[in-house]
Design a protein around this motif. Structure first.
Motif, PDB file in Angstrom:
ATOM      1  N   UNK A 394      15.248   8.273  55.379  1.00  0.00           N
ATOM      2  CA  UNK A 394      14.850   9.675  55.592  1.00  0.00           C
ATOM      3  C   UNK A 394      13.869   9.724  56.752  1.00  0.00           C
ATOM      4  N   UNK A 395      13.936  10.846  57.453  1.00  0.00           N
ATOM      5  CA  UNK A 395      13.001  11.152  58.526  1.00  0.00           C
ATOM      6  C   UNK A 395      12.220  12.387  58.117  1.00  0.00           C
ATOM      7  N   UNK A 396      10.914  12.307  58.213  1.00  0.00           N
ATOM      8  CA  UNK A 396      10.083  13.486  57.942  1.00  0.00           C
ATOM      9  C   UNK A 396       9.280  13.784  59.196  1.00  0.00           C
ATOM     10  N   UNK A 397       9.338  15.031  59.643  1.00  0.00           N
ATOM     11  CA  UNK A 397       8.679  15.391  60.901  1.00  0.00           C
ATOM     12  C   UNK A 397       7.816  16.626  60.722  1.00  0.00           C
ATOM     13  N   UNK A 398       6.782  16.660  61.513  1.00  0.00           N
ATOM     14  CA  UNK A 398       5.870  17.799  61.532  1.00  0.00           C
ATOM     15  C   UNK A 398       5.672  18.191  62.990  1.00  0.00           C
ATOM     16  N   UNK A 399       5.892  19.475  63.301  1.00  0.00           N
ATOM     17  CA  UNK A 399       5.832  19.934  64.688  1.00  0.00           C
ATOM     18  C   UNK A 399       4.393  19.918  65.189  1.00  0.00           C
ATOM     19  N   UNK A 400       4.232  19.608  66.454  1.00  0.00           N
ATOM     20  CA  UNK A 400       2.916  19.655  67.100  1.00  0.00           C
ATOM     21  C   UNK A 400       2.672  21.041  67.667  1.00  0.00           C
ATOM     22  N   UNK A 401       1.433  21.449  67.622  1.00  0.00           N
ATOM     23  CA  UNK A 401       0.961  22.706  68.236  1.00  0.00           C
ATOM     24  C   UNK A 401       1.588  23.963  67.638  1.00  0.00           C
ATOM     25  N   UNK A 402       2.206  23.830  66.477  1.00  0.00           N
ATOM     26  CA  UNK A 402       2.814  25.032  65.883  1.00  0.00           C
ATOM     27  C   UNK A 402       1.740  26.008  65.368  1.00  0.00           C
ATOM     28  N   UNK A 478       7.987  27.783  75.020  1.00  0.00           N
ATOM     29  CA  UNK A 478       7.104  27.021  74.126  1.00  0.00           C
ATOM     30  C   UNK A 478       7.488  25.558  74.188  1.00  0.00           C
ATOM     31  N   UNK A 479       6.453  24.731  74.411  1.00  0.00           N
ATOM     32  CA  UNK A 479       6.650  23.278  74.384  1.00  0.00           C
ATOM     33  C   UNK A 479       6.224  22.767  73.014  1.00  0.00           C
ATOM     34  N   UNK A 480       7.106  22.070  72.369  1.00  0.00           N
ATOM     35  CA  UNK A 480       6.829  21.509  71.050  1.00  0.00           C
ATOM     36  C   UNK A 480       7.113  20.018  71.049  1.00  0.00           C
ATOM     37  N   UNK A 481       6.313  19.309  70.287  1.00  0.00           N
ATOM     38  CA  UNK A 481       6.580  17.913  70.019  1.00  0.00           C
ATOM     39  C   UNK A 481       6.616  17.717  68.518  1.00  0.00           C
ATOM     40  N   UNK A 482       6.667  16.469  68.074  1.00  0.00           N
ATOM     41  CA  UNK A 482       6.696  16.218  66.642  1.00  0.00           C
ATOM     42  C   UNK A 482       6.228  14.798  66.370  1.00  0.00           C
ATOM     43  N   UNK A 483       5.680  14.645  65.204  1.00  0.00           N
ATOM     44  CA  UNK A 483       5.401  13.318  64.686  1.00  0.00           C
ATOM     45  C   UNK A 483       6.404  13.026  63.590  1.00  0.00           C
ATOM     46  N   UNK A 484       7.081  11.859  63.653  1.00  0.00           N
ATOM     47  CA  UNK A 484       8.154  11.547  62.718  1.00  0.00           C
ATOM     48  C   UNK A 484       7.795  10.287  61.945  1.00  0.00           C
ATOM     49  N   UNK A 500       9.627   9.820  49.821  1.00  0.00           N
ATOM     50  CA  UNK A 500       9.045  11.008  50.440  1.00  0.00           C
ATOM     51  C   UNK A 500       7.567  10.803  50.730  1.00  0.00           C
ATOM     52  N   UNK A 501       6.853  10.203  49.781  1.00  0.00           N
ATOM     53  CA  UNK A 501       5.427   9.955  49.981  1.00  0.00           C
ATOM     54  C   UNK A 501       5.195   9.000  51.136  1.00  0.00           C
ATOM     55  N   UNK A 502       5.988   7.930  51.211  1.00  0.00           N
ATOM     56  CA  UNK A 502       5.817   6.953  52.282  1.00  0.00           C
ATOM     57  C   UNK A 502       6.185   7.552  53.635  1.00  0.00           C
ATOM     58  N   UNK A 503       7.232   8.352  53.683  1.00  0.00           N
ATOM     59  CA  UNK A 503       7.609   8.995  54.941  1.00  0.00           C
ATOM     60  C   UNK A 503       6.525   9.957  55.401  1.00  0.00           C
ATOM     61  N   UNK A 504       5.901  10.648  54.462  1.00  0.00           N
ATOM     62  CA  UNK A 504       4.834  11.587  54.825  1.00  0.00           C
ATOM     63  C   UNK A 504       3.622  10.840  55.377  1.00  0.00           C
ATOM     64  N   UNK A 505       3.272   9.727  54.720  1.00  0.00           N
ATOM     65  CA  UNK A 505       2.154   8.923  55.222  1.00  0.00           C
ATOM     66  C   UNK A 505       2.433   8.453  56.646  1.00  0.00           C
ATOM     67  N   UNK A 506       3.641   7.938  56.882  1.00  0.00           N
ATOM     68  CA  UNK A 506       3.999   7.466  58.218  1.00  0.00           C
ATOM     69  C   UNK A 506       3.989   8.609  59.229  1.00  0.00           C
ATOM     70  N   UNK A 507       4.410   9.815  58.788  1.00  0.00           N
ATOM     71  CA  UNK A 507       4.431  10.960  59.690  1.00  0.00           C
ATOM     72  C   UNK A 507       3.015  11.325  60.152  1.00  0.00           C
ATOM     73  N   UNK A 508       2.058  11.328  59.226  1.00  0.00           N
ATOM     74  CA  UNK A 508       0.691  11.688  59.609  1.00  0.00           C
ATOM     75  C   UNK A 508       0.077  10.626  60.524  1.00  0.00           C
TER      76      UNK A 508
END
Length: 797
Positions: A394-402, A478-484, A500-508
Motif C-alpha cells: 500500500x501507498x499512503x500519501x499526504x499532499x504538501x501545501x494543501x 497550484x503546485x502540489x507535492x506529496x509525501x508517500x 496502515x499504521x506503518x505506512x502512515x508513519x513512513x509517510x510522515x
C-alpha cells in the motif's frame, strides 16, 4: 405453556376474565341483595306474626273467659255454691271444664280459699297464680293471663260468681296446645314453638311446636338464654337451614320458670323462589363466557395474525433483508400500522443504501473511503496469504501545501482541487487491480494487490512525477507535492491495521524529510517509542520536581547594575543526571508539553520574585513563551491566577517571544500578545534579526523590548558588518521607543562597544552564565562592573 404468553391468549384471557369478573360481581350483588331483602322481609313477617300471635292468644283467652262466664251464670251452680254442696260443685266444674277444654277448674271463695278443684292436689304455683289473677280481676268481670304450671304453659281465666254480689270465683286453666300453634302456622307461614324453662334454669322444654321433634331439639340448643334476648331478632341454624327468629315472653313463674314463644322463618325458604333466577343467571353467564371465548379468539386472531406478519417483517429488517414487502388490506389501526411498516421498510432500505455509500465511499471524490480501503486491504492480505511467495503493498500519501491552499483560496477551491487530484492519481495507476482511496482530508492511499516492493516504489515515483505538473483550476495554477509512505505484506505486517499504521508513519517521515517517499523501517517505530518514553519521563519529572530554575543575569550597560535575569529551565534526571535544554525543549514544543513547562516556569519565577520583593530587592525576570503558548487563548487567564496567588504586578515580569513563534499564526499570536500587554506584562522580541518578517509585524505588536540575537553580538568586535547590524538594530529599537537588549556579551570589549552604541542592557557569559537561583543571588552580591574610565582610555590609545 408458551402459548400462554402469546398476545392472542392474553386477549382471550382478558376478555373472559373481564366477563367473569363482571358476572361474578353482578351475581354477588344480586345474591347479597336477595339475602338482604329476604331478611328484611322476614323481619317484617316476624313483627306482623308477633302481633298476630298476641291477638290469637287474646282471642283464645276471651273464648275461655266466655266459657267460664257461662258456668258462673248457671243457676244450679250458684245454688250449689250457696248450699256449699261441694260434690255438686266439683262435678259441675269437671263436666263444664271438659266441655270447654279446660284441663283444670277451681272454685275460690272470697276469702281466697279453694273450695273445690278438679285437680286433687293443685300446684303451689297454680294456687298462687289463681289468687293473683283473682286479686287482679277485683270487682271486674274477670281476668286472664298466661302461667307456667308444671312444665307447661297455660292460659288461666278467673270469672266472678255474683248473686248479685260476688260470692266466689271460678278459675279455669287451658293448656296451650298444638292446635293453637298450628293455626298460627297456617295464618302466618311462621314456625311457632312454645318453650318452657326447666326448674332450676338448666335448660328448656319444648311445650308445643310446629317443628319436627329433631328440629325442636336443635332449637332448644340454639336458643340458649332467650330471656336475655326476649323480643329481639336472632339467627338460628337448625338442621342445616338458616332461620331468623323472634322471641316473645309469655309467662314468668315465681320459681323462676318462664315461657317464651319462638316465631321463626326459614331464610332458605324465603330465598328459594329467587334461586331459580340465580340458576338462570348462572346459565347465562356460562353461555356468555363460552360466547366471549369464541368471539375473543376470533378477534384476537384477526389482531395477532397481522402482528405476527409485522414481527416477521421486523425480524427480516433487523437481519438486513429489505426485499420482501408487507401488504395488509385493512382500514383500521392495524392496517395503518402495516402501511407504516411498509413505508418504514422502504425508507430504511433507501437510508441503508445511502448509509452504505456514506460508510464505504468518499462523498467528495467518489473513491473508496478509509473503511472500504481497510476491507479491500484485508481481502488482499488474505489472498496473498493463500498464495506462497505472494505480497501486496500500500501507498499512503499526504499532499504538501494543501492547508495553505485552503487558507488562501478557500475550502470550496480546496474541494475542487481534491477532485482534480483524484482524477490525476487514478490516471497514474500502473498495475491491474490497483485501488485508489481517499482516507480523509488530503490523504490518499493506493492498494497494490500482488505487487512486490519494487513495483510499489515504481508506482510511488510515478505518482510523484505526476504531481510535479501544476494543476490549473479556476484560472489558478497550484503546485502540489506529496509525501508517500510504503508498507507491504508480509514484510512489514500481517494485518491491515498494522500496514496502515506503518505506512502512515513512513509517510510522515517522508513529509518531514522532504524525501518524496519512504519505505517503512522498524527503526522508525523505535524512534517513535523513544519519543513516547521521553514524553512520559517529562511528565514524571514535572510531578517529581526534577526541573530546576536557572537564571542568566541582565544588566544595565551604562551603569553595570543588575536589573533582572532571564529564567531558564534545566532537567536533573535521577538516572541520567543533567540534561541540557536542547535535548528536551524542542520535543516539548512539538508534543505540546511546553505549555505545562511554561506554567511551571511562571510559577517558580513568581514565587522567587515575591520572596525578593519582601526583602526589598526589585528585579525584572524574563520568561520565554513558545509558539504553543501564544496559540493558547487561556494563557493570560492562567498567568493572572499565578500573579494573584503570589501578590505580584504584571510589570514585575517580562515575556520573551521569538519571531518564528509569531509567524506561525500571526493573528492568534497577536491576539494573545495584546491581552498580555493590556494586563501589564512587558513583552520582548527574542532573537531579533533572525526572522524574515520582523519589520512587517514589529510596528503592530505591543512589545516593549528587542533582544538582538547573539549571532550578531558575539563577533561584532572583529566583524564590522555585525557591528553595523547591531548599531542599526539599536537605532531602530530606540526610534520605535523600545528598550534594546544584546545577547551574547562574552567579552569586556563587546560590553563597551554596546555601551557606546547606546544599547540599554546586556546579557552573556562575560557577566554570568545561566546558574541556579542560589548561585545567582550569591553572584549578584559579588558582581562588580568593569572600570569604565580605564576602558575608554584603552580604546582611545
Amino acid at each position: 405453556m408458551v402459548r400462554l404468553y402469546r398476545l392472542e391468549s392474553k386477549i382471550v384471557a382478558l376478555f373472559i376474565t373481564l366477563l367473569v369478573v363482571v358476572q361474578l360481581a353482578g351475581f354477588v350483588a344480586i345474591r347479597t341483595a336477595i339475602d338482604r331483602n329476604a331478611r328484611a322481609s322476614i323481619s317484617e313477617e316476624l313483627a306482623v306474626g308477633e302481633r298476630v300471635f298476641a291477638r290469637q292468644l287474646d282471642q283464645n283467652a276471651q273464648k275461655l273467659t266466655q266459657g267460664a262466664r257461662l258456668l258462673a251464670s248457671d243457676f244450679g251452680f250458684r245454688q250449689a255454691i250457696g248450699t256449699d254442696d261441694r260434690e255438686t260443685i266439683a262435678s259441675v266444674l269437671s263436666n263444664h271444664g271438659a266441655r270447654i277444654g279446660a284441663s283444670m277448674a277451681m272454685l275460690i271463695g272470697n276469702d281466697g280459699q279453694i273450695r273445690a278443684s278438679t285437680v286433687e292436689y293443685p300446684d303451689t304455683d297454680l294456687q298462687r297464680s289463681s289468687l293473683e289473677l283473682v286479686r287482679k280481676a277485683g270487682n271486674g268481670n274477670g281476668a286472664s293471663e298466661n302461667a307456667v304450671v308444671g312444665d307447661r304453659l297455660f292460659q288461666i281465666v278467673a270469672v266472678p260468681i255474683k248473686a248479685p254480689v260476688t260470692i266466689a270465683w271460678v278459675v279455669m286453666g287451658f293448656p296451650i296446645d298444638h292446635q293453637l300453634v298450628s293455626d298460627m302456622r297456617e295464618l302466618s307461614s311462621l314456625q311457632v314453638s312454645i318453650l318452657v324453662s326447666q326448674r332450676g334454669g338448666v335448660g328448656w322444654n319444648a311445650d308445643v311446636s310446629t317443628l319436627t321433634a329433631p328440629a325442636a331439639s336443635m332449637l332448644l340448643k340454639e336458643v340458649g338464654q332467650p330471656a336475655m334476648r326476649a323480643g329481639g331478632l336472632i339467627d338460628l341454624q337448625i338442621d342445616g337451614n338458616q332461620y331468623r327468629a323472634r322471641l316473645l315472653p309469655l309467662a314468668q313463674a315465681s320459681n323462676g320458670q318462664q315461657a317464651v314463644a319462638v316465631l321463626q322463618r326459614s331464610v332458605s325458604e324465603a330465598v328459594e323462589p329467587y334461586q331459580r333466577l340465580q340458576l338462570i343467571l348462572l346459565s347465562i353467564t356460562v353461555l356468555g363466557v363460552l360466547g366471549a371465548a369464541v368471539a375473543s379468539a376470533v378477534l384476537a386472531r384477526r389482531i395477532t395474525s397481522p402482528l405476527r406478519d409485522l414481527a416477521d417483517v421486523a425480524k427480516r429488517l433487523g437481519e438486513g433483508d429489505y426485499s420482501e414487502g408487507l401488504f395488509i388490506r385493512r382500514q383500521d389501526e392495524i392496517g395503518r400500522l402495516g402501511n407504516a411498516f411498509e413505508t418504514m421498510r422502504l425508507e430504511i432500505a433507501s437510508r441503508e443504501l445511502k448509509i452504505s455509500r456514506l460508510a464505504y465511499q468518499d462523498q467528495l471524490t467518489g473513491l473508496p473511503n478509509r473503511v472500504q480501503f481497510a476491507d479491500l486491504l484485508r481481502d488482499a492480505i488474505a489472498e496473498a496469504a493463500r498464495t506462497p511467495g505472494a505480497a501486496c503493498y500500500i501507498l499512503m500519501m499526504d499532499l504538501d501545501r494543501f492547508q495553505q491552499v485552503n487558507d488562501v483560496l478557500g475550502h470550496s477551491f480546496g474541494d475542487d482541487l481534491l477532485r482534480q487530484v483524484a482524477l490525476r492519481l487514478s490516471a497514474q495507476l500502473l498495475h491491474p487491480g490497483a485501488k485508489l482511496s481517499r482516507l480523509g482530508g488530503d490523504e490518499f492511499a493506493i492498494l497494490l494487490p500482488g505487487v512486490d516492493q519494487e513495483g510499489a516504489v515504481e508506482q510511488a515515483l510515478q505518482i510523484l512525477r505526476a504531481l510535479e505538473q501544476p494543476l490549473s483550476l479556476h484560472q489558478q495554477t497550484v503546485d502540489l507535492g506529496a509525501g508517500i509512505g510504503i508498507s507491504g505484506y508480509p514484510a512489514h505486517g500481517q494485518s491491515s491495521d498494522v500496514l496502515l499504521s506503518h505506512a502512515e508513519v513512513a509517510m510522515y517521515i517522508a513529509k518531514r524529510k522532504g524525501s518524496g517517499l519512504v519505505i517503512y523501517d522498524p527503526a522508525i517505530d523505535q524512534s517513535s517509542q523513544e519519543s513516547l518514553s521521553l514524553l512520559s519521563e517529562l511528565r514524571r519529572a514535572l510531578e517529581r520536581d526534577e526541573f530546576m530554575l536557572y537564571l542568566q543575569p541582565k544588566l544595565e550597560l551604562c551603569s553595570g547594575q543588575v536589573v533582572g535575569a532571564e529564567a531558564l529551565v534545566r532537567w536533573i534526571h535521577p538516572e541520567k543526571g543533567f540534561i541540557g535544554p536542547d535535548n528536551f525543549i524542542p520535543f516539548a514544543e512539538t508534543t505540546g508539553f511546553i505549555r505545562m513547562l511554561t506554567l511551571w516556569m511562571m510559577e517558580q519565577v513568581a514565587r522567587l520574585s515575591e520572596q525578593l520583593q519582601q526583602q526589598g530587592v526589585q528585579l525584572k525576570f524574563s520568561v520565554n513563551l513558545s509558539t504553543r503558548d501564544l496559540l493558547d487563548q487561556e494563557l493570560p487567564t492562567a498567568f493572572a491566577a499565578i500573579l494573584q496567588r503570589h501578590r505580584l504586578q504584571p510589570a514585575a515580569l517580562c515575556l520573551e517571544i521569538t519571531e518564528s513563534a509569531i509567524m506561525d499564526d500571526p493573528a492568534r499570536a497577536q491576539n494573545t500578545l495584546e491581552r498580555l500587554s493590556n494586563m501589564g506584562f512587558a513583552l520582548s522580541i527574542d532573537d531579533f534579526g533572525t526572522g524574515y518578517s520582523s519589520l512587517a509585524y514589529l510596528k503592530r505588536l505591543p512589545v516593549d523590548e528587542l533582544k538582538i540575537d547573539k549571532s550578531f553580538v558575539m563577533k561584532m568586535a572583529q566583524d564590522q558588518d555585525d557591528a553595523k547590524i547591531v548599531r542599526s538594530t539599536v537605532d531602530l529599537g530606540h526610534n520605535l521607543g523600545l528598550r534594546v537588549v544584546a545577547e551574547g556579551v562574552e567579552s569586556e570589549e563587546v560590553w563597551f562597544l554596546l555601551r557606546q552604541m547606546g544599547c540599554d542592557q546586556g546579557q552573556g557569559y562575560f557577566m554570568g552564565k545561566p546558574m541556579p537561583v542560589q548561585h545567582f543571588l550569591a553572584w549578584r552580591e559579588q558582581w562588580r562592573a568593569p572600570d569604565m574610565l580605564d576602558q575608554s582610555e584603552n580604546m582611545a590609545v
